[in-house]
Design an enzyme around this catalytic site. Structure first.
Site: not given
Length: 456
Positions: A94, A232, A234, A236
């Site tokens: 992430s 960010d 990834d 999300d």
């Protein structure tokens, strides 16, 4: 739990996250999950292909069929899992630094694994009681392209065309394979920065905190855009600047959507994490709704438990009408739709709808082994110092002291990094500062005093 934290498994490569862990976790997931098919995807980190390969090997060894979705954002993996598979796995750390990586596990409906499922999966991992497929039961790996279909699903849900001008910062992360194309399909004029995949994150740190993306405010003013969107690693998470180049803080973005959902539903429950602010309560209650706070990393559990119409934590918004997962792409589409329907710039929408509260947050580095003792002792000191100012104490994800003047203080251990989080909010800057300085000073002093000293 030893492996799972706030959002799946996450840690430094070789120190915590290794190919051996990924393969063994694949064996555990393959033995645990119902159904025949598991979708697996990865972000753009340098170690993600290696870890995905190990994960796939573990899954195949249990007789699962694997759908290889390749490099896509986490929200797309959640959507594709619901559409194509019985479970899903995302290889990602992430917003963590490029040295880290991790594993997130999803149910067939697109929800992240619940805490109890993670606990059971971890027990299975350490027991080693894995299913071993016979040679003639081992299935195949099927490459599946989902990006175009996912973009189409978001477009159908948002159902809006726009002519607004957007500056997009992809953090050299997985969102770059979706966001610019989604925005252009909506009709937006898109300027992209840091939108090529690079696991070293050369453009900026992957976490879209203000200090990491402050330069976007100046860019917004120079380029004359209507909206700035930053993601960010990834994708999300989503961070936002308005047309004046001012950062729209995380609680304000949540409050805008919470207010809109409650008004559209004529009431309802909004679920937010423990570290969100009073402006959300203010607008939701005024619109006839109710706010419930849940632990970090558990918005999907809150939706199920409270039948919530909307859920969020800072930077991470869940739109249940689309799916029970965090989805920044739906958020950016609906934000543009909101601006067009209001016929106003974002700065004015915020000014007219969201009250001002003053919030401060900062991390204190803290070894994982000290977190529990630090948070417990800091809470004891805070309870004594705040005394009869306290209206309520919430003990999920640390300690949150809600005070009688609607100020609040939160101290909690990070579930993904060796840090303590300290947050304070007040109706005035002076009140915020005095509460933050008190809490931060207590936590910092405790960490320094309790940290083991190295022998000379």
């Amino acid at each position: 739990m030893k492996l799972f934290g706030t959002a799946g498994i996450r840690g430094t490569l070789w120190e915590k996250v290794t190919p051996e862990l990924a393969m063994r976790m694949g064996m555990a997931i393959g033995s645990y999950a119902d159904g025949e098919t598991v979708a697996v995807a990865r972000d753009g980190r340098t170690s993600s292909v290696m870890l995905q390969s190990a994960m796939i090997s573990g899954l195949l060894s249990t007789g699962k069929e694997v759908l290889d979705l390749g490099l896509i954002p986490t929200p797309a993996l959640a959507w594709a899992t619901r559409k194509h598979a019985d479970a899903g796995v995302m290889i990602t750390a992430s917003h963590n630094p490029p040295t880290d990586n991790g594993i997130k596990v999803f149910n067939g409906d697109g929800t992240e694994f619940y805490v109890e499922q993670e606990r059971e999966l971890e027990e299975l991992y350490f027991s080693g009681s894995f299913r071993k497929a016979n040679w003639n039961e081992i299935k195949s790996v099927k490459p599946v392209e989902v990006i175009d279909d996912y973009i189409g699903a978001v477009l159908d849900f948002v159902n809006h065309e726009t002519g607004l001008k957007v500056l997009y910062d992809g953090a050299n992360g997985a969102g770059s394979v979706v966001a610019p194309y989604l925005l252009r399909e909506m009709g937006a004029k898109v300027i992209s920065v840091n939108a090529h995949i690079d696991g070293h994150f050369p453009g900026r740190k992957p976490e879209p905190r203000y200090e990491n993306i402050a330069y976007l405010g100046q860019l917004a003013r120079v380029l004359g855009v209507d909206l700035v969107i930053a993601q960010d690693g990834d994708a999300d998470r989503i961070a936002v600047f308005d047309e004046k180049g001012n950062y729209v803080d995380e609680d304000t973005v949540i409050a805008l959507f919470a207010k809109r959902y409650v008004e559209e539903h004529g009431g309802g429950t909004v679920v937010v994490s423990i570290d969100t602010g009073s402006r959300i309560d203010h607008v939701v209650e005024e619109a006839g709704g109710k706010v419930v706070r849940v632990p970090l990393g558990q918005p999907h559990d809150g939706i199920k438990r409270y039948k919530a119409i909307f859920a969020a934590e800072p930077w991470k918004l869940v739109h249940p009408g689309f799916g029970p997962w965090i989805d920044s792409f739906v958020t950016m589409g609906l934000l543009l739709k909101m601006m067009d329907e209001e016929g106003k710039p974002l700065s004015r929408i915020v000014e007219e709808n969201i009250p001002t509260y003053y919030l401060a947050k900062e991390n204190v580095k803290c070894p994982d082994g000290l977190k529990e003792e630090v948070v417990r002792k800091a809470a004891e000191v805070l309870r004594e110092k705040l005394g009869d100012q306290i209206a309520e104490v919430l003990t999920i994800s640390g300690y949150r002291f809600n005070l009688k003047d609607r100020s609040w203080v939160l101290i909690r251990p990070s579930g993904t990094e060796p840090k303590m989080r300290v947050v304070a909010e007040g109706p005035t800057e002076k009140r915020r500062d005095e509460l933050f300085e008190l809490a931060y000073g207590i936590v910092k002093e405790l960490v320094e005093r309790l940290r083991p000293t190295s022998p000379v």
